[in-house]
Design a protein around this motif. Sequence first.
Motif, PDB file in Angstrom:
ATOM      1  N   LEU B  97      37.385  76.718  65.737  1.00 42.64           N
ATOM      2  CA  LEU B  97      38.587  77.466  66.050  1.00 42.64           C
ATOM      3  C   LEU B  97      39.691  76.491  66.437  1.00 42.64           C
ATOM      4  O   LEU B  97      39.423  75.409  66.933  1.00 42.64           O
ATOM      5  CB  LEU B  97      38.325  78.419  67.217  1.00 42.64           C
ATOM      6  N   ALA B  98      40.939  76.913  66.197  1.00 41.41           N
ATOM      7  CA  ALA B  98      42.063  76.110  66.656  1.00 41.41           C
ATOM      8  C   ALA B  98      42.384  76.556  68.077  1.00 41.41           C
ATOM      9  O   ALA B  98      42.893  77.647  68.279  1.00 41.41           O
ATOM     10  CB  ALA B  98      43.262  76.313  65.734  1.00 41.41           C
ATOM     11  N   SER B  99      42.044  75.722  69.059  1.00 45.33           N
ATOM     12  CA  SER B  99      42.141  76.173  70.446  1.00 45.33           C
ATOM     13  C   SER B  99      43.585  76.312  70.907  1.00 45.33           C
ATOM     14  O   SER B  99      43.859  76.921  71.919  1.00 45.33           O
ATOM     15  CB  SER B  99      41.377  75.218  71.362  1.00 45.33           C
ATOM     16  N   ASN B 100      44.516  75.731  70.142  1.00 42.86           N
ATOM     17  CA  ASN B 100      45.921  75.831  70.534  1.00 42.86           C
ATOM     18  C   ASN B 100      46.604  77.076  69.959  1.00 42.86           C
ATOM     19  O   ASN B 100      47.777  77.292  70.179  1.00 42.86           O
ATOM     20  CB  ASN B 100      46.668  74.565  70.089  1.00 42.86           C
ATOM     21  N   LEU B 101      45.848  77.870  69.190  1.00 38.96           N
ATOM     22  CA  LEU B 101      46.422  79.083  68.617  1.00 38.96           C
ATOM     23  C   LEU B 101      45.836  80.308  69.313  1.00 38.96           C
ATOM     24  O   LEU B 101      44.824  80.236  69.986  1.00 38.96           O
ATOM     25  CB  LEU B 101      46.130  79.148  67.111  1.00 38.96           C
ATOM     26  N   VAL B 103      44.192  84.217  69.671  1.00 35.47           N
ATOM     27  CA  VAL B 103      43.022  84.873  69.104  1.00 35.47           C
ATOM     28  C   VAL B 103      43.360  85.455  67.736  1.00 35.47           C
ATOM     29  O   VAL B 103      42.668  85.216  66.740  1.00 35.47           O
ATOM     30  CB  VAL B 103      42.538  85.985  70.056  1.00 35.47           C
ATOM     31  N   GLY B 104      44.465  86.203  67.669  1.00 34.26           N
ATOM     32  CA  GLY B 104      44.868  86.839  66.412  1.00 34.26           C
ATOM     33  C   GLY B 104      45.119  85.813  65.325  1.00 34.26           C
ATOM     34  O   GLY B 104      44.670  85.952  64.189  1.00 34.26           O
ATOM     35  N   ALA B 105      45.817  84.734  65.681  1.00 30.97           N
ATOM     36  CA  ALA B 105      46.136  83.702  64.702  1.00 30.97           C
ATOM     37  C   ALA B 105      44.866  83.059  64.165  1.00 30.97           C
ATOM     38  O   ALA B 105      44.785  82.696  62.990  1.00 30.97           O
ATOM     39  CB  ALA B 105      47.035  82.645  65.328  1.00 30.97           C
ATOM     40  N   ASN B 106      43.849  82.953  65.022  1.00 34.56           N
ATOM     41  CA  ASN B 106      42.592  82.370  64.575  1.00 34.56           C
ATOM     42  C   ASN B 106      41.846  83.312  63.641  1.00 34.56           C
ATOM     43  O   ASN B 106      41.253  82.876  62.666  1.00 34.56           O
ATOM     44  CB  ASN B 106      41.713  82.022  65.781  1.00 34.56           C
ATOM     45  N   VAL B 107      41.866  84.591  63.970  1.00 35.48           N
ATOM     46  CA  VAL B 107      41.175  85.563  63.122  1.00 35.48           C
ATOM     47  C   VAL B 107      41.756  85.513  61.706  1.00 35.48           C
ATOM     48  O   VAL B 107      41.042  85.574  60.724  1.00 35.48           O
ATOM     49  CB  VAL B 107      41.281  86.981  63.717  1.00 35.48           C
ATOM     50  N   PHE B 108      43.072  85.341  61.613  1.00 36.14           N
ATOM     51  CA  PHE B 108      43.707  85.356  60.296  1.00 36.14           C
ATOM     52  C   PHE B 108      44.068  83.966  59.784  1.00 36.14           C
ATOM     53  O   PHE B 108      44.888  83.833  58.884  1.00 36.14           O
ATOM     54  CB  PHE B 108      44.951  86.247  60.331  1.00 36.14           C
ATOM     55  N   THR B 143      46.144  85.993  73.445  1.00 34.69           N
ATOM     56  CA  THR B 143      45.552  84.986  74.324  1.00 34.69           C
ATOM     57  C   THR B 143      45.258  83.708  73.539  1.00 34.69           C
ATOM     58  O   THR B 143      44.799  83.759  72.401  1.00 34.69           O
ATOM     59  CB  THR B 143      44.208  85.500  74.889  1.00 34.69           C
ATOM     60  N   LEU B 144      45.515  82.573  74.159  1.00 30.62           N
ATOM     61  CA  LEU B 144      45.163  81.305  73.516  1.00 30.62           C
ATOM     62  C   LEU B 144      43.651  81.135  73.539  1.00 30.62           C
ATOM     63  O   LEU B 144      43.013  81.335  74.569  1.00 30.62           O
ATOM     64  CB  LEU B 144      45.801  80.131  74.259  1.00 30.62           C
ATOM     65  N   VAL B 145      43.089  80.760  72.401  1.00 32.50           N
ATOM     66  CA  VAL B 145      41.641  80.612  72.320  1.00 32.50           C
ATOM     67  C   VAL B 145      41.141  79.558  73.318  1.00 32.50           C
ATOM     68  O   VAL B 145      40.102  79.723  73.946  1.00 32.50           O
ATOM     69  CB  VAL B 145      41.230  80.251  70.872  1.00 32.50           C
TER      70      VAL B 145
END
Lengths: 344, 504
Positions: B97-101, B103-108, B143-145
């Motif tokens: 996962l990109a921890s700086n992005l 939750v939503g941004a990571n899902v997509f 939320t930020l991952v």
Amino acid sequence: MNKILGITGLLAFVWLATWVFSDLLSDHQWSFLTAYNQENLLKRIALFAIISIGVAFVIITGGIDLSIGSVICLVGVGFPWLLMEKGWPLGLALPTVLLVAASIGLIHGLLITKLKLQPFVVTLCGLLIYRGISRGFTGDQTQGFQNSFKGLKLLATGKIPVTTEFGIPMPVVFMVIVAAAAAFFLNRTVYGRHLKALGNNEEAAKFSGINTDRMIISAYVICSSLAGLGGLLFVLDVNSAQPVDFGNFYELYAIAAAVLGGCSLRGGEGTILGVIIGTAVMRVLNNSINLIDWISKNIEFAVIGVVILVGVIVDELAKRMMARRRAELDKKKASVVSSRESGR
Amino acid sequence: MGSEQESVPLLIEVKGLGKSFPGVRALDCVDLKLNKGEVLAVIGENGAGKSTLMKILAGVQPPDQGEIRIDGKTLQAVSVEAALDQGVVLIHQELNLASNLSVGANVFLGREPGQWGVINSKKIRVESRKFLDMIGLDVDPDTLVGDMPIGRQQMVEIAKALSVNARVLIMDEPTSSLSLAETENLFKVIKDLRKRGVSIIYISHRLGEVKELADRVTVLRDGENAGELAKGEIDHDAMVKLMVGREVAQLYERSRHEIGEVALSVEGLRTAAHPAHKLSFEVRAGEIVGVAGLVGAGRTEMMETLFGVSEPLAGEIRVHGGEALELKSPRDAIEAGMALVPEDRKSQGLILDMNVRENMSLASLDRDKKIAGILNKKAEARISQTMIEQMRIKTPNDEQVVRFLSGGNQQKVVVGKWLAMEPKVLLLDEPTRGIDIGAKQEIYALMEDLAKKGVAILFVSSEMEEVLGVADRVLVMHEGGISGELSRGELCEEAVMQLATGVV
């Protein structure tokens, strides 16, 4: 070892190509393979190798030093300035400039290890600061020795005669001493091993009880000190230095030579021999651009850039090819084994 | 062809898969079947080929031989895209996962909705909410991952997989860094996914989990099929037997060892991570003390503070009744006779690109150096040779780069590095994490052996069986403090769990 062979091949190629185009295929007199030019080339290789070996130490820790050129300038103009303008005795001026160079490395190292600043940022600021200081205290005036210190200048311009026309330039002697000491340090001492270990994995090195901060600081001190020695020899060689551009871009030459010679900017990797040969490639290239008529001097940077890039690309491709060949060999071995087993 | 096959449609069928790497035959003629809506556990010792098999299924690596059929159709080209097309998603042990992005941004990630490169954030928020709800993850998609605990991050990975219509989820050691509560939640989600018809391939070393979750177990050994267990046959002994290929008599061979004077005494220690708690305890020579607790209870922080990695805020640490130590770096701890086998072998224990000999001698080089810091190559070679033999490290020679060793052998190199220093106090943080049963056994035997020789051993472990089996005494930590101490006689799973969760 393969890397050294490869870069040596590149050196031979560049050297031969220069000879062919500059001497054999040109209509004027030979200019490349002459005693005078080869001697001068050797001298320049030695001078640049000294600073490249310095930066190799920093690169092995996984760091970088961009301030080398400015340190060379600070020492290069500061040394004649102290002697000629300020009238300091040699016995005081010489240790002073070397001490200043070493202290610069110490400050870099402390900022990087204790304050955890990034090497790139610290030494980039250094590049600007030492250049500015050099231009400031000299009032941007050219500094030189004029006709004094003839004996001292022999340290850079003297040579050990081999034939009547050709001799080994003194800087080569310095380079050999520096290289031998550096190689011994890296390969034969506990500290060299610690340096490589922390370049690979600083945390694991720390967990193994290695004083990583002290080793990193040492690397920066070595780098700046060798830049200082380089600056001294450079200015003794050319007799005078202009604060505005003395040593300009030398840090990039040094870093490029180290990378070409097999140092990884990720840290942990590099050999002194490789760095010296890498430097030689850079210098022969520079020489060939000066001597071959149909290469414009204006495009020197472009030529050097392209050659380094091609060198790095070829190295990477060769590495992949080797890995693939090894994999295929293993596969063959495995299939032989399994067919033998199924035959049983 | 029985009626069974019709009732549970076959989703993936793998036949005769083979794969070689330089120096190893990772897979040899491996078969695997996966039905719709089942949890298939794939187990085996380290180096058995589980990870390679999974990487091939997920299209990360192409196989050398064999075929993969999905829905009865042979997969032509193996690539991540092709696998994703078929709904096969791999969730790595180390999360991707990109921890700086958010939750939503990571899902997509990589499939952001929007036009002309402008991301439609609102749509991401609304759409990702759907998938988060599906697995019951109550978190704001903004939320930020990086701000979330690891267990919830894993849930985001699962949500991401669902958003690409995953039919097959491959999970590689999903619980290795989860707390107990997080693990339970994960199990709930897995069972729920199974109900929805998602198939799951579950890889784990933790046989207890396998027993709880799996509908079927496939066992690999040395890159080959070692056997299969149907739902009713899954039990601990059967699995171990197939994994090691022989009956395991006893994992922990306990022998009586003399317990001597106090070797490590800790009084009022406050760590930087949990400054509110004072830690006090003793470990005697020849004693093996376990430190149990949940992830985040402050166990690793305590070990690292004892070893000087982070400076203690207060407290006195003594070795064999000497002066209170001033620990500013690991060097001080080493000088006092301590050694730490750290939690993360690869990032803290080893220089992966150096060879076995260089790693083995890293701690003792300085002690053995000759005049002017010159390497003592003889001592170095002797140490690595002795340790390779003594610890039975499987390596062609001591010039082998440790990156290419198996996890168990890597861990032995780390332990060997410290044995060369002959420590009086040995600190071990999760010494058997991610290593196979054979290597585990050898590590336990080694601990016993060292205790017999009078070394004081303090070890952190998240594996209950290990704590119960190996320790003479157990300290249990909870939220940064020591919540209790259990002697050999009082040791049982319930007692440890109660103290670890702070129930008492």
